[in-house]
Scaffold this motif. Structure first.
Motif, PDB file in Angstrom:
ATOM      1  N   ALA A  21       8.296   8.137   6.894  1.00 35.83           N
ATOM      2  CA  ALA A  21       7.078   7.761   6.171  1.00 35.83           C
ATOM      3  C   ALA A  21       6.417   6.547   6.820  1.00 35.83           C
ATOM      4  CB  ALA A  21       7.405   7.478   4.708  1.00 35.83           C
ATOM      5  N   ARG A  22       7.212   5.543   7.196  1.00 37.89           N
ATOM      6  CA  ARG A  22       6.650   4.354   7.854  1.00 37.89           C
ATOM      7  C   ARG A  22       6.029   4.709   9.203  1.00 37.89           C
ATOM      8  NH1 ARG A  22      11.192   1.838   5.490  1.00 37.89           N
ATOM      9  NH2 ARG A  22      12.424   2.037   7.369  1.00 37.89           N
ATOM     10  N   ARG A  25       2.655   6.422   8.502  1.00 34.42           N
ATOM     11  CA  ARG A  25       1.622   5.450   8.119  1.00 34.42           C
ATOM     12  C   ARG A  25       1.187   4.633   9.325  1.00 34.42           C
ATOM     13  NH1 ARG A  25       4.399   5.490   3.161  1.00 34.42           N
ATOM     14  NH2 ARG A  25       5.860   3.863   3.749  1.00 34.42           N
ATOM     15  N   THR A  48       1.090  11.996   0.360  1.00 27.33           N
ATOM     16  CA  THR A  48       1.728  10.766  -0.104  1.00 27.33           C
ATOM     17  C   THR A  48       1.813   9.711   0.989  1.00 27.33           C
ATOM     18  OG1 THR A  48       3.908  11.666   0.412  1.00 27.33           O
ATOM     19  CG2 THR A  48       3.114  11.946  -1.843  1.00 27.33           C
ATOM     20  N   GLY A  51      -1.415   7.989   0.533  1.00 30.25           N
ATOM     21  CA  GLY A  51      -1.476   7.533  -0.849  1.00 30.25           C
ATOM     22  C   GLY A  51      -0.635   6.296  -1.117  1.00 30.25           C
ATOM     23  N   ARG A  52       0.486   6.168  -0.465  1.00 32.60           N
ATOM     24  CA  ARG A  52       1.371   5.028  -0.690  1.00 32.60           C
ATOM     25  C   ARG A  52       1.005   3.809   0.155  1.00 32.60           C
ATOM     26  NH1 ARG A  52       3.904   4.179  -4.724  1.00 32.60           N
ATOM     27  NH2 ARG A  52       5.572   3.148  -3.624  1.00 32.60           N
ATOM     28  N   MET A  53      -0.016   3.935   1.000  1.00 27.59           N
ATOM     29  CA  MET A  53      -0.426   2.822   1.858  1.00 27.59           C
ATOM     30  C   MET A  53      -1.269   1.821   1.045  1.00 27.59           C
ATOM     31  SD  MET A  53      -2.703   2.962   5.367  1.00 27.59           S
ATOM     32  CE  MET A  53      -1.689   4.243   6.048  1.00 27.59           C
ATOM     33  N   PRO A  54      -0.958   0.530   1.142  1.00 25.44           N
ATOM     34  CA  PRO A  54      -1.794  -0.463   0.474  1.00 25.44           C
ATOM     35  C   PRO A  54      -3.214  -0.467   1.046  1.00 25.44           C
ATOM     36  CG  PRO A  54       0.304  -1.411   1.131  1.00 25.44           C
ATOM     37  CD  PRO A  54       0.219  -0.061   1.773  1.00 25.44           C
ATOM     38  N   ARG A  84      -2.767   0.454  -4.112  1.00 22.78           N
ATOM     39  CA  ARG A  84      -2.487   1.442  -3.071  1.00 22.78           C
ATOM     40  C   ARG A  84      -3.615   2.464  -3.060  1.00 22.78           C
ATOM     41  NH1 ARG A  84       2.657   0.874  -1.047  1.00 22.78           N
ATOM     42  NH2 ARG A  84       4.044  -0.378  -2.302  1.00 22.78           N
ATOM     43  N   GLN A  86      -3.642   5.657  -3.346  1.00 22.59           N
ATOM     44  CA  GLN A  86      -3.570   6.667  -4.393  1.00 22.59           C
ATOM     45  C   GLN A  86      -4.058   6.136  -5.737  1.00 22.59           C
ATOM     46  OE1 GLN A  86       0.523   7.761  -4.565  1.00 22.59           O
ATOM     47  NE2 GLN A  86       1.168   5.911  -5.625  1.00 22.59           N
TER      48      GLN A  86
END
Length: 104
Positions: A21-22, A25, A48, A51-54, A84, A86
């Motif tokens: 995931a990292r 992103r 996601t 979506g989970r990225m600030p 975030r 999302q």
């Protein structure tokens, strides 16, 4: 709240998933910085990973936008610091697009 005890295999699987995931992103941020992706393309994605990225991290990945301008813009647009992608509403997305239009 205590965290559940995980088996070594479960912990390794979770660690591998977090690493992927990292990396994903990071690839999105690099594409934004290089100009191969636009802000509207990133905001239109519903996965996601994005979506989970600030939001602040997303804005600082744009060419020419630093930490200070990202923070000022978020404050002016009424977007909380820890928000975030999302968690953005339609009005906040529209404000971001007006503030940072896509460069053709």
């Amino acid at each position: 709240m205590t965290l559940p005890a995980l088996a070594d295999d479960d912990r390794d699987a979770a660690r591998g998933k977090a690493i992927l995931a990292r990396q994903a992103r990071s690839a999105v941020r690099a594409s934004l910085k290089a100009g191969t992706l636009t802000l509207s393309q990133v905001l239109d994605r519903s996965d996601t990973i994005v979506g989970r990225m600030p939001v602040r991290q997303l804005l600082t990945a744009l060419p020419g936008i630093g930490q200070v301008r990202a923070a000022r813009s978020m404050r002016a647009l009424g977007i909380p610091e820890g928000r975030r992608v999302q968690g953005l509403g339609p009005a906040q997305r529209a404000k971001l697009m007006r503030e940072f239009p896509d460069i053709s």
